[in-house]
Scaffold this motif. Structure first.
Motif, mmCIF file in Angstrom:
data_model
loop_
_atom_site.group_PDB
_atom_site.id
_atom_site.type_symbol
_atom_site.label_atom_id
_atom_site.label_comp_id
_atom_site.label_asym_id
_atom_site.label_seq_id
_atom_site.Cartn_x
_atom_site.Cartn_y
_atom_site.Cartn_z
ATOM 1 N N SER A 48 0.816 -1.210 0.000
ATOM 2 C CA SER A 48 0.000 0.000 0.000
ATOM 3 C C SER A 48 0.853 1.265 0.000
ATOM 4 O O SER A 48 0.321 2.358 0.129
ATOM 5 C CB SER A 48 -0.924 0.013 1.226
ATOM 6 N N ALA A 49 2.147 1.114 -0.116
ATOM 7 C CA ALA A 49 3.062 2.265 -0.059
ATOM 8 C C ALA A 49 3.999 2.230 -1.264
ATOM 9 O O ALA A 49 5.222 2.135 -1.138
ATOM 10 C CB ALA A 49 3.847 2.253 1.245
ATOM 11 N N ILE B 133 1.124 7.059 5.333
ATOM 12 C CA ILE B 133 0.616 8.403 5.077
ATOM 13 C C ILE B 133 0.216 8.506 3.611
ATOM 14 O O ILE B 133 1.000 8.178 2.720
ATOM 15 C CB ILE B 133 1.672 9.475 5.414
ATOM 16 N N GLU B 134 -1.014 8.948 3.384
ATOM 17 C CA GLU B 134 -1.498 9.179 2.024
ATOM 18 C C GLU B 134 -1.612 10.677 1.804
ATOM 19 O O GLU B 134 -2.209 11.380 2.596
ATOM 20 C CB GLU B 134 -2.857 8.523 1.819
ATOM 21 N N ILE C 32 -2.501 10.890 -6.163
ATOM 22 C CA ILE C 32 -2.521 10.381 -4.795
ATOM 23 C C ILE C 32 -1.377 9.382 -4.652
ATOM 24 O O ILE C 32 -1.148 8.559 -5.534
ATOM 25 C CB ILE C 32 -3.863 9.683 -4.474
ATOM 26 N N TRP C 33 -0.645 9.444 -3.536
ATOM 27 C CA TRP C 33 0.452 8.514 -3.317
ATOM 28 C C TRP C 33 0.570 8.219 -1.822
ATOM 29 O O TRP C 33 0.164 9.019 -0.983
ATOM 30 C CB TRP C 33 1.766 9.051 -3.877
ATOM 31 N N THR C 34 1.130 7.056 -1.496
ATOM 32 C CA THR C 34 1.231 6.612 -0.107
ATOM 33 C C THR C 34 2.667 6.224 0.215
ATOM 34 O O THR C 34 3.348 5.592 -0.594
ATOM 35 C CB THR C 34 0.307 5.411 0.153
ATOM 36 N N THR C 35 3.107 6.596 1.409
ATOM 37 C CA THR C 35 4.465 6.283 1.870
ATOM 38 C C THR C 35 4.392 5.621 3.230
ATOM 39 O O THR C 35 3.368 5.685 3.925
ATOM 40 C CB THR C 35 5.323 7.556 1.947
ATOM 41 N N VAL C 36 5.518 4.992 3.641
ATOM 42 C CA VAL C 36 5.534 4.222 4.877
ATOM 43 C C VAL C 36 6.791 4.535 5.676
ATOM 44 O O VAL C 36 7.850 4.825 5.113
ATOM 45 C CB VAL C 36 5.445 2.708 4.574
ATOM 46 N N GLY C 37 6.650 4.485 6.991
ATOM 47 C CA GLY C 37 7.785 4.605 7.897
ATOM 48 C C GLY C 37 7.620 3.628 9.035
ATOM 49 O O GLY C 37 6.496 3.367 9.488
ATOM 50 N N VAL C 38 8.745 3.064 9.530
ATOM 51 C CA VAL C 38 8.706 2.088 10.623
ATOM 52 C C VAL C 38 9.738 2.475 11.672
ATOM 53 O O VAL C 38 10.870 2.833 11.349
ATOM 54 C CB VAL C 38 8.986 0.659 10.110
ATOM 55 N N SER C 39 9.346 2.413 12.925
ATOM 56 C CA SER C 39 10.260 2.694 14.035
ATOM 57 C C SER C 39 9.566 2.300 15.331
ATOM 58 O O SER C 39 8.347 2.133 15.373
ATOM 59 C CB SER C 39 10.632 4.186 14.066
ATOM 60 N N SER C 40 10.342 2.167 16.394
ATOM 61 C CA SER C 40 9.749 1.972 17.720
ATOM 62 C C SER C 40 9.293 3.303 18.299
ATOM 63 O O SER C 40 8.670 3.343 19.361
ATOM 64 C CB SER C 40 10.758 1.305 18.660
#
Length: 533
Positions: free
Chosen positions: A380-381, A486-487, A494-502
């Protein structure tokens, strides 16, 4: 080809009447005008636009709609049969239908003996009389009349003879179409088939319609069964909106009639199906379901490596129709299930010089699996995925760098405030900005936009449309990793991005940074770096 019967198939859309009864849906007059234009462009035959006797908004709509130049559809005003104790010429609801000025009116009347007794508080004979009088009145005024037999299938089960009498008096009064309504949505498909066959046989020289609600999850199926049994007039709402569980979904019925059952109508613009559905979802302020058949974002999305390999060999192996035939598109989703074929197909549009055997394809696949092990998800990103690919292939020069950022939240006497500051470097220029917001992520978003806009003014065109947070390692309690999606939209894209962290702030920062970077790469700068693998 006009279909399999002498009348052909016609579609009545009731989004603006039955669909407006959906929970959370409220149309302004301008909204209703825009829905009419979208439905007319698609090619429906009738648009049931409201009940002018029920509220001032519908009265105002019909005044404004009178000036519309429709290419395909007829507007219909909707209302009930006359009141029992009223002279028809003095019934306000009847007169309001006339004032709407439409060529066609839709009149609903009771076809269930139980409804006549318990709801209408009338005798069976009185009900038949008011049906006859109302239809006759409008026919004498030169109107095309569609008679909706309310609660028909319930009435047919409890008192078949009386349900058919209600249709008979409407037909005798001159009704042009007799619509069989599954008002409670409780009929099963075999019951619909039995009743429709009987009515089609009994009323050979009049169009028979079907109007289904989805309370049993069968509205689309029952509508198709009715057509197969001889109904030629199909009612529903374009995206299935309606009271309770909704109405029959025309965006599913129409392509099934065309592609699966062989019915055709020159007016239907099937390649506009997805776009029309999205317009109506937007006007209705409803998030489109991704898994919606035919028009959903995921309707032609493939994730499993074996499925994608099969698609490359034979598209029909995992797709029942070509997606472009309904204005949708095929998507290959990136995940740990992906193989080289998936990656190659995904990057082909911006890395045309690669082959499936290229070393870079293997490197991208390995990086993808490594990041997904960390908690990233790219199905989805796709914007974040493209940035990673471009970085690996050496064709990405970041448009900016976040040198530092800080967020803080303070609560005093129950009142909270969130602040953020950020320093970015772009084009050799350093910019700092501070902002307050509704929480630290919102404050950081605003501060980052302020800093970037001084270097890239086009950033002002971007607005956030969706923000999702998912805990992906719940065993670590409040120290768990989170994935932020985040869209963003520029109004056109329209575009979607992703981030990962604690750290939820850091995960959000990564997704925000990718989102701005992607926009500047694709649409926001005049001299983007070409990809040269």
């Amino acid at each position: 080809m006009i279909g399999k019967n002498k009348f052909g198939i016609e579609i009545l859309d009731t989004t603006l009447r039955d669909g407006a009864q959906s929970e959370g849906v409220s149309y302004s007059v301008s909204d209703k005008i825009n829905v009419v234009k979208a439905l007319d462009d698609f090619g429906v035959n009738y648009i049931e636009a409201g009940n002018p006797g029920s509220n001032p908004k519908d009265l105002e709509f019909f005044k404004r709609a009178g000036g519309l130049k429709l290419k395909n559809a007829k507007l219909c005003a909707f209302g009930s049969t006359r009141r029992i104790a009223k002279n028809i010429c003095e019934d306000e609801n009847i007169l309001s239908l006339l004032s709407a000025g439409t060529e066609t009116v839709v009149i609903f009347g009771k076809a269930s003996d139980l409804q006549v007794k318990e709801i209408l508080n009338a005798t069976q004979a009185e009900n038949l009389e008011i049906i006859y009088d109302t239809v006759k009145f409008f026919k004498e005024k030169g109107k095309e009349v569609i008679f909706d037999a309310e609660h028909f299938f319930d009435g047919y089960k409890s008192n078949k003879a009386y349900a058919k009498k209600a249709l008979k008096v409407a037909s005798d009064a001159g009704a042009d179409i007799l619509t069989l309504c599954d008002t409670n949505g409780g009929a099963l498909s075999h019951e619909v088939a039995t009743a429709v066959k009987d009515i089609v046989k009994s009323f050979k020289n009049i169009r028979i319609g079907i109007h289904c609600h989805n309370d049993s999850g069968l509205a689309v199926a029952n509508s198709l069964v009715a057509v197969e049994c001889g109904a030629t007039h199909v009612q529903g709402t374009f995206v299935g909106t309606g009271e309770r569980a909704g109405n029959a979904d025309l965006s599913g019925i129409i392509p099934n009639l065309y592609f699966k059952m062989g019915y055709d109508c020159a007016k239907w613009n099937l390649r506009q199906l997805t776009d029309t559905a999205l317009k109506i979802y937007e006007i209705s302020n409803i998030v489109p379901p991704a898994n919606k058949p035919y028009t959903g974002y995921s309707a032609f999305a493939h994730k499993g490596g074996m499925h994608i390999d099969g698609m490359e060999k034979l598209e029909s192996s995992f797709e029942h129709i070509p997606p472009e035939s309904v204005g949708n598109k095929r998507r290959y989703l990136m995940s740990e299930l992906s193989g080289k074929t998936t990656v190659f197909n995904k990057i082909a549009s911006y890395a045309p010089n690669l082959s499936i055997c290229s070393q870079e394809v293997g490197e991208i696949l390995n990086k993808l699996k490594e990041l997904e092990f960390e908690g990233y998800q790219f199905e989805s990103a796709e914007a974040s995925f493209e940035l990673i690919v471009r970085e690996i292939l050496g064709g990405l020069k970041p448009k900016f760098e976040i040198k530092s950022y800080k967020t803080s939240v303070e609560y005093l006497s129950g009142n909270g405030s969130a602040n953020a500051s950020v320093e970015v470097v772009a084009n050799g220029l350093s910019q700092t900005a501070t902002a307050s917001g509704n929480g630290p992520v919102n404050a950081l978003d605003i501060a980052l936009r302020k800093a970037l806009q001084s270097i890239y003014p086009e950033i002002k065109n971007i607005y956030l449309t969706d923000y999702k947070v998912r805990v992906i390692s719940s065993g670590n309690a409040t120290g768990a990793k989170v994935r932020v999606l985040i869209e963003n939209s520029s109004g056109k894209n329209i575009w979607t991005t992703v981030g990962v962290s604690s750290d939820i702030i850091e995960a959000s920062k990564k997704a925000l940074q990718d989102s701005f970077e992607y926009y500047l790469l694709k649409w926001g700068c005049a001299h983007c770096v070409d990809l040269k693998p």
